[in-house]
Scaffold this motif. Structure first.
Motif, PDB file in Angstrom:
ATOM      1  N   THR A  77       0.873  -1.173   0.000  1.00 21.74           N
ATOM      2  CA  THR A  77       0.000   0.000   0.000  1.00 21.74           C
ATOM      3  C   THR A  77       0.918   1.234   0.000  1.00 21.74           C
ATOM      4  N   HIS A  79       1.664   2.914   2.435  1.00 24.10           N
ATOM      5  CA  HIS A  79       2.388   2.980   3.710  1.00 24.10           C
ATOM      6  C   HIS A  79       3.012   1.647   4.141  1.00 24.10           C
ATOM      7  N   ILE A  80       2.476   0.544   3.703  1.00 23.88           N
ATOM      8  CA  ILE A  80       2.963  -0.775   4.128  1.00 23.88           C
ATOM      9  C   ILE A  80       3.819  -1.389   3.023  1.00 23.88           C
ATOM     10  N   GLN A 119       7.231  -3.378   6.875  1.00 20.89           N
ATOM     11  CA  GLN A 119       7.537  -2.011   7.292  1.00 20.89           C
ATOM     12  C   GLN A 119       6.321  -1.105   7.171  1.00 20.89           C
ATOM     13  N   TYR A 120       6.300  -0.087   8.031  1.00 20.57           N
ATOM     14  CA  TYR A 120       5.297   0.970   7.905  1.00 20.57           C
ATOM     15  C   TYR A 120       6.027   2.282   7.630  1.00 20.57           C
ATOM     16  N   HIS A 121       5.692   2.929   6.501  1.00 24.54           N
ATOM     17  CA  HIS A 121       6.315   4.187   6.083  1.00 24.54           C
ATOM     18  C   HIS A 121       5.371   5.346   6.405  1.00 24.54           C
ATOM     19  N   PHE A 122       5.891   6.308   7.164  1.00 19.14           N
ATOM     20  CA  PHE A 122       5.093   7.465   7.560  1.00 19.14           C
ATOM     21  C   PHE A 122       5.092   8.534   6.462  1.00 19.14           C
ATOM     22  N   TYR A 132      10.444   5.336   8.632  1.00 17.57           N
ATOM     23  CA  TYR A 132       9.709   4.065   8.679  1.00 17.57           C
ATOM     24  C   TYR A 132      10.195   3.223   9.845  1.00 17.57           C
ATOM     25  N   GLY A 134      10.021  -1.138  11.146  1.00 18.58           N
ATOM     26  CA  GLY A 134       9.736  -2.459  10.617  1.00 18.58           C
ATOM     27  C   GLY A 134      10.104  -3.561  11.595  1.00 18.58           C
TER      28      GLY A 134
END
Length: 241
Positions: A77, A79-80, A119-122, A132, A134
């Motif tokens: 996505t 962000h993910i 990972q999550y990207h801000f 990010y 993870g």
């Protein structure tokens, strides 16, 4: 005139979003990785002549090392993302501590540790700067194990009680394991394709070393658990497509 301006703005916006870190995109990073072990070890346990004994005061530590690494990141996505980590397997150097300190380097081995992280990207996909966090797991194994002369000859088994009786040709192996990872990083997007990045990871990694000595009185097995737990920093250049 207003309609023309609006069309131009929409077109520019579409181009910007097409080159953002967004769903469906891949990013490949290449750079230099530094591993700083936060290590500790248990004393050597010797199994010989039907008895088990502990060599009190013995220990080992793993030296810092560097290697070239590659990462491939897929944005599920905006962000993910899913990231895999590969690279040139580094050589880990094991040094004696405690009563083994006088032996210097005990040996070395190649470490293979491919990893998979979520990972999550801000921030927005089009942002220049994106931090990010993870977490994931690595599967670690070792080969090309080489022992120094005091270990490969079994000299480390000398004691006043047995003398050189337990000494002999010695080989070594290190156990395989899964190792959890957490990491955090920052990506700076230079343009629509190129970026630079930095990240910091912590890996919970332990291994059991087994030394097998063929002595005059039979096989002697010596084991020790080594906790490596490296803090790994990665500085890289990335390309997005």
């Amino acid at each position: 005139m207003k309609q023309t301006s609006a069309a131009v703005l929409l077109s520019l916006s579409a181009i910007s979003l097409a080159h953002a870190q967004s769903a469906g995109q891949w990013m490949v990073n290449a750079g230099w990785m530094h591993m700083a072990p936060q290590d500790s070890s248990q004393p050597l346990t010797v199994n010989a002549l039907g008895h088990t004994s502990t060599m009190e005061g013995t220990g080992a530590s793993v030296a810092d090392t560097d290697t070239f690494a590659l990462t491939a990141t897929y944005f599920v996505t905006d962000h993910i993302a899913i990231e895999t980590i590969l690279g040139v397997p580094p050589t880990l150097h094991l040094n004696g501590t405690g009563t083994l300190a006088s032996l210097g380097e005990l040996g070395n081995a190649r470490s293979y540790s491919p990893a998979l992280l979520a990972q999550y990207h801000f921030g927005e996909p089009s942002a220049r700067l994106r931090p990010y966090v993870g977490a994931g797991v690595s599967y670690v194994w070792f080969n090309s194990v080489q022992l120094s002369a005091p270990l490969s000859s079994g000299q480390f088994l000398f004691s006043p009680a047995t003398g050189t009786l337990l000494e002999g040709p010695t080989s070594a192996s290190l156990s395989k394991s899964f190792a959890p990872i957490v990491n955090a990083g920052l990506t700076y997007n230079i343009d629509s394709h190129w970026s630079v990045g930095v990240s910091l990871s912590y890996v919970w990694l332990s291994s059991r070393a087994t030394l097998t000595t063929h002595s005059a009185v039979g096989t002697v097995t010596t084991t020790a658990k080594l906790k490596i737990d490296p803090v790994t920093s990665f500085v890289s250049i990335g390309y997005r497509f």
